[in-house]
Design a protein around this motif. Structure first.
Motif, PDB file in Angstrom:
ATOM      1  N   SER A  11     -15.057   3.983   2.068  1.00  0.00           N
ATOM      2  CA  SER A  11     -13.746   3.198   2.387  1.00  0.00           C
ATOM      3  C   SER A  11     -13.187   2.829   1.065  1.00  0.00           C
ATOM      4  O   SER A  11     -12.062   2.915   0.898  1.00  0.00           O
ATOM      5  CB  SER A  11     -14.216   2.072   2.899  1.00  0.00           C
ATOM      6  N   ASP A  12     -14.128   2.465  -0.034  1.00  0.00           N
ATOM      7  CA  ASP A  12     -13.435   2.231  -1.436  1.00  0.00           C
ATOM      8  C   ASP A  12     -12.701   3.294  -1.815  1.00  0.00           C
ATOM      9  O   ASP A  12     -11.442   3.429  -2.350  1.00  0.00           O
ATOM     10  CB  ASP A  12     -14.465   1.658  -2.078  1.00  0.00           C
ATOM     11  N   GLN A  13     -13.388   4.598  -1.947  1.00  0.00           N
ATOM     12  CA  GLN A  13     -12.703   5.753  -2.429  1.00  0.00           C
ATOM     13  C   GLN A  13     -11.521   6.236  -1.797  1.00  0.00           C
ATOM     14  O   GLN A  13     -10.682   6.444  -2.158  1.00  0.00           O
ATOM     15  CB  GLN A  13     -13.762   6.924  -2.266  1.00  0.00           C
ATOM     16  N   SER A  14     -11.559   5.871  -0.355  1.00  0.00           N
ATOM     17  CA  SER A  14     -10.262   6.226   0.388  1.00  0.00           C
ATOM     18  C   SER A  14      -9.163   5.126  -0.011  1.00  0.00           C
ATOM     19  O   SER A  14      -8.082   5.577   0.050  1.00  0.00           O
ATOM     20  CB  SER A  14     -10.546   6.152   2.017  1.00  0.00           C
ATOM     21  N   ILE A  15      -9.541   3.928   0.193  1.00  0.00           N
ATOM     22  CA  ILE A  15      -8.449   2.844  -0.573  1.00  0.00           C
ATOM     23  C   ILE A  15      -8.118   3.293  -1.843  1.00  0.00           C
ATOM     24  O   ILE A  15      -6.838   3.022  -2.017  1.00  0.00           O
ATOM     25  CB  ILE A  15      -9.217   1.502  -0.314  1.00  0.00           C
ATOM     26  N   ASN A  16      -8.738   3.658  -2.737  1.00  0.00           N
ATOM     27  CA  ASN A  16      -8.288   3.753  -3.959  1.00  0.00           C
ATOM     28  C   ASN A  16      -7.455   5.004  -4.172  1.00  0.00           C
ATOM     29  O   ASN A  16      -6.313   4.961  -4.873  1.00  0.00           O
ATOM     30  CB  ASN A  16      -9.819   4.119  -4.679  1.00  0.00           C
ATOM     31  N   MET A  17      -7.804   6.064  -3.338  1.00  0.00           N
ATOM     32  CA  MET A  17      -7.024   7.223  -3.224  1.00  0.00           C
ATOM     33  C   MET A  17      -5.492   6.901  -2.812  1.00  0.00           C
ATOM     34  O   MET A  17      -4.330   7.140  -3.233  1.00  0.00           O
ATOM     35  CB  MET A  17      -7.488   8.413  -2.194  1.00  0.00           C
ATOM     36  N   ILE A  18      -5.638   6.100  -1.526  1.00  0.00           N
ATOM     37  CA  ILE A  18      -4.382   5.466  -0.976  1.00  0.00           C
ATOM     38  C   ILE A  18      -3.373   4.574  -1.971  1.00  0.00           C
ATOM     39  O   ILE A  18      -2.256   4.717  -2.142  1.00  0.00           O
ATOM     40  CB  ILE A  18      -4.606   4.902   0.379  1.00  0.00           C
ATOM     41  N   TYR A  19      -4.212   3.759  -2.551  1.00  0.00           N
ATOM     42  CA  TYR A  19      -3.732   2.920  -3.363  1.00  0.00           C
ATOM     43  C   TYR A  19      -2.913   3.573  -4.651  1.00  0.00           C
ATOM     44  O   TYR A  19      -1.783   3.314  -5.154  1.00  0.00           O
ATOM     45  CB  TYR A  19      -4.908   1.962  -4.149  1.00  0.00           C
ATOM     46  N   ASN A  20      -3.852   4.815  -5.189  1.00  0.00           N
ATOM     47  CA  ASN A  20      -2.990   5.488  -6.210  1.00  0.00           C
ATOM     48  C   ASN A  20      -1.809   6.190  -5.788  1.00  0.00           C
ATOM     49  O   ASN A  20      -0.891   6.345  -7.076  1.00  0.00           O
ATOM     50  CB  ASN A  20      -4.151   6.360  -6.953  1.00  0.00           C
ATOM     51  N   TRP A  21      -1.967   6.641  -4.765  1.00  0.00           N
ATOM     52  CA  TRP A  21      -0.652   7.467  -4.102  1.00  0.00           C
ATOM     53  C   TRP A  21       0.365   6.588  -4.038  1.00  0.00           C
ATOM     54  O   TRP A  21       1.606   6.752  -4.495  1.00  0.00           O
ATOM     55  CB  TRP A  21      -1.209   8.135  -3.002  1.00  0.00           C
ATOM     56  N   SER A  22       0.098   5.303  -3.431  1.00  0.00           N
ATOM     57  CA  SER A  22       1.409   4.446  -3.418  1.00  0.00           C
ATOM     58  C   SER A  22       1.573   3.862  -4.757  1.00  0.00           C
ATOM     59  O   SER A  22       2.918   3.783  -4.903  1.00  0.00           O
ATOM     60  CB  SER A  22       0.835   3.429  -2.443  1.00  0.00           C
ATOM     61  N   TYR A  23       0.814   3.278  -5.429  1.00  0.00           N
ATOM     62  CA  TYR A  23       1.453   2.462  -6.571  1.00  0.00           C
ATOM     63  C   TYR A  23       1.916   3.476  -7.555  1.00  0.00           C
ATOM     64  O   TYR A  23       2.882   3.038  -8.282  1.00  0.00           O
ATOM     65  CB  TYR A  23       0.133   1.885  -7.227  1.00  0.00           C
TER      66      TYR A  23
END
Length: 740
Positions: free
Chosen positions: A646-658
């Motif tokens: 979950s953390d890795q998925s969130i980080n991936m989405i976060y980096n894409w968005s940010y």
């Protein structure tokens, strides 16, 4: 009625009649002009209000069956070549006039308070009036040539207003980025206009589309040429309305004052692109390939804008990506042939987004004194939280805009967005899935912004007490933490500031309560963790956000009411009638392909809306969960493997968005740096090849001439010496060759 139509052309001149005197007065009489700053503001509001009154009358005339009115007068006449100017009053024009004048008036009233502290207050109103005049001129334009003139005026006004605080490097860069990106689309628009004039011999909308359809029917024109010209024509709206891939200027445009952000995103610049595609809809509809391209660009833009809004920390930047996504919805609706629905969403989104941007401006205006007038911090949601307690009217109106944009019934955007979702699903299952998923993302990022800004505790600092130190955490909305540790000495100093010289202020009671919480918390080691403080010290005082002034709250309340009720113009009230709502009964039914599939009454509307509303609530739930600090979230996650994934998925989405889907990075590498390297190589080639060869020939001639000059000294003894030396060298070479 004829009198009203005759003088409809003066609508753009009302704001222009204020902008020109302010500009001339600032140039020739700067002192006197600045001393009348509030007078100019009142005159600006009054003149635009008069334009709004006329616009409403034109709108009512169109609703009650008034005729379409066109008026032209010749500008340039030369043999068979003629250029005409004029104005056009039809349903689309009347809608846009009401939209621009109402939002513009609200923004002007709001700006009087918001910009009151600014030294360039008068210049701001000069630009603002010129911006409104340019957009109104664009709206009433009857042909492509006049639209292009006002199109460029809108562009230059946006350049001036985005870079209004040009002393900030970020603002200067943002206005240049917006200007250059739009030049790409505008150059294509100009080529498209010239191409269609060459084919049809006219700039006028009606004749242009009719002539093109005739030529296509008899194969009188190359389909490739017409498709190319239409694509070039569409490139203008792609840039203006921030469609992929020319969307990169929109989030940086937030460097301008917040009232301008509201005007750009609601009723002027970005709306101009949607307006032009709507105006030229009969032209685009004749080419199925272009219609398909429009729909897919709209779908990609809607999804991309939503994903890039997920993790933005800047409140205005998040709203900017929201605008990009909603504009994608409108463009998609136009591409699939849902003309009325696209226009309906343009109306509902305009009032909702104006409300949200002005609400964000109210928050920023309140936060600036607290964080020290730092633009980055005053717009950063990580420093906010719990503002509804201090700013109840702003919080409630922002919530209304959030509910509307998320698609919650019965708010305005629900009605229009639901129709787009239904029409796109009928047109293409893939596009239907994209719009449905984007609706869930919209609910997520909008409620995330609302929760982080207005709910919870005032989150300037999270205090973690450990031993004799206090660690202040600046916690982001995705759980990232930046910490700095204060020693016990600094804590005591902070306590002295709280309880010392300012103990008689109105905030002293709360200050003592906060201090007691900290002291009690430090004694109980079992309670070590995060405690949210409701205050902090700024220059020796406790600073709290406070509600904005009445002139800022009045537009928020009015726009909140419009956000609640404006969607009713597209609500089906009568069963079994094709002309079933106020909006649809007087727009041309020949330009909409989905009338027979739209619900005929309220029951059908709510039944069809179950899928679109169903995806909204999971988005809201996710926003509530992920807006919490991540270490609190992790306490409820017992499965370590699932947590890591979950953390890795969130980080991936976060980096894409940010990082804005990395598009700006690639543009910088490929375009900015690539063009610089190409320019350097071209410069080197120009120096060493283009200039080098002629320069080399010239230098060679110079040396040869100098050598010949030295040889021709006029002395016979020198000539004999050179002659004998050459003969001697020749003889030596000759005998050397014979001997070998």
């Amino acid at each position: 009625m004829e009198f009203l139509y005759k003088y409809a052309r003066i609508v753009p001149f009302f704001p222009l009649s204020v902008s020109v005197p302010i500009g001339l007065g600032s140039l020739f009489f700067p002192g006197a002009t600045k001393s009348l700053r509030r007078t100019w503001a009142l005159i600006s509001i009054f003149m635009l209000s008069v334009a709004m009154f006329i616009s409403f009358n034109l709108f009512l005339q169109q609703i009650t069956g008034g005729p379409i009115h066109r008026y032209f007068w010749s500008w340039i006449i030369n043999n068979k070549f003629s250029l005409e100017l004029g104005y056009l009053i039809d349903p689309l024009t009347s809608i846009m006039l009401v939209l621009v004048t109402t939002v513009g008036t609200m923004v002007m009233i709001y700006s009087d308070n918001y910009m009151s502290h600014d030294k360039t207050y008068v210049r701001f109103f000069a630009y603002l009036n010129f911006f409104n005049a340019s957009m109104l001129g664009l709206v009433i334009s009857p042909n492509l040539l006049q639209i292009y003139i006002f199109w460029e005026l809108v562009g230059i006004c946006s350049y001036l207003l985005i870079g209004f605080w040009f002393t900030r490097p970020s603002a200067a860069n943002a206005c240049q980025k917006a200007f250059i990106t739009n030049r790409v689309g505008d150059f294509g628009l100009l080529l498209g206009i010239l191409g269609f004039y060459w084919v049809t011999g006219s700039f006028e909308f009606k004749y242009l589309s009719e002539k093109l359809n005739e030529l296509i029917a008899v194969d009188g024109v190359s389909s490739f040429f017409v498709t190319s010209c239409t694509f070039l024509l569409f490139s203008g709206p792609v840039a203006k309305s921030a469609q992929f891939p020319l969307h990169v200027w929109l989030p940086d445009a937030m460097e301008g004052p917040t009232p301008i952000s509201a005007l750009i995103h609601a009723a002027t610049m970005v709306a101009a692109g949607i307006f032009l595609v709507t105006r030229l809809f009969p032209l685009f509809r004749a080419l199925p390939l272009i219609m398909s391209l429009i729909s897919w660009i709209g779908g990609i833009t809607a999804l991309l804008g939503a994903t890039m809004a997920l993790a933005q920390k800047d409140l205005k930047r998040g709203l900017a990506y929201s605008t990009m996504s909603q504009l994608g919805y409108m463009m998609l609706a136009l591409g699939i042939g849902s003309y009325r629905t696209a226009l309906f969403h343009l109306i509902t989104h305009a009032y909702s987004k104006a409300l949200l941007f002005l609400g964000s401006g109210s928050v920023i205006h309140s936060m600036e004194p607290i964080v020290g007038y730092c633009p980055g911090k005053s717009q950063n949601m990580a420093f906010m939280g719990g503002l509804r307690k201090y700013m109840p009217i702003t919080g409630i109106t922002f919530l209304l805009g959030t509910l509307s944009l998320s698609g919650i019934p019965p708010f305005a955007c629900f009605w229009s967005k639901d129709q787009i979702l239904s029409d796109s699903k009928l047109y293409s299952p893939i596009l239907g899935g994209i719009t449905w998923f984007t609706a869930g993302l919209t609910a997520f990022y909008m409620f995330r912004m609302y929760l982080l800004t207005f709910e919870g505790d005032f989150r300037i600092n999270f205090v973690n007490l450990y031993n004799n130190h206090i660690t202040l955490y600046s916690t982001s909305m995705w759980g990232e933490e930046e910490s700095r540790t204060l020693s016990k000495t600094r804590v005591n100093s902070l306590s002295n500031q709280i309880t010392g010289s300012n103990s008689n202020t109105s905030f002293s009671k709360e200050a003592f309560q906060i201090l007691n919480k900290i002291e009690g918390f430090s004694k109980n080691k079992k309670n070590r963790g995060f405690v949210a403080t409701y205050s902090f010290v700024h220059k020796g005082y406790f600073g709290y956000p406070k509600e904005s002034g009445n002139t800022m709250l009045l537009p928020l309340v009015i726009l909140g009411i419009l956000t609640l009720f404006v969607g009713l113009i597209g609500v089906p009230f009568f069963r079994g009638q094709m002309n079933y709502c106020i909006l649809f009964q007087w727009l041309s039914s020949s330009m909409n392909h989905f009338d027979e599939n739209h619900p005929k009454n309220l029951f059908e509307s709510f039944t069809d809306a179950i899928p679109s509303v169903g995806i909204v609530f999971p988005g809201i739930l996710m926003a509530y969960v992920l807006s919490k600090p991540i270490n609190i979230l992790s306490q409820n996650v017992h499965n370590k493997t699932i947590r890591i994934i979950s953390d890795q998925s969130i980080n991936m989405i976060y980096n894409w968005s940010y990082h804005r889907a990395y598009i700006d990075i690639y543009y910088d590498i490929i375009l900015t740096r690539g063009l610089r390297r190409l320019a350097e190589k071209s410069n080197s080639f120009d120096q060493w090849a283009i200039d080098g060869i002629p320069n080399g020939v010239g230098i060679l001639g110079l040396f040869v001439g100098e050598g010949m000059r030295c040889l021709g000294g006029g002395r016979i003894s020198s000539y004999i010496f050179v002659f004998l030396s050459c003969i001697s060298i020749y003889i030596l070479i000759y005998y050397y060759s014979i001997l070998n």
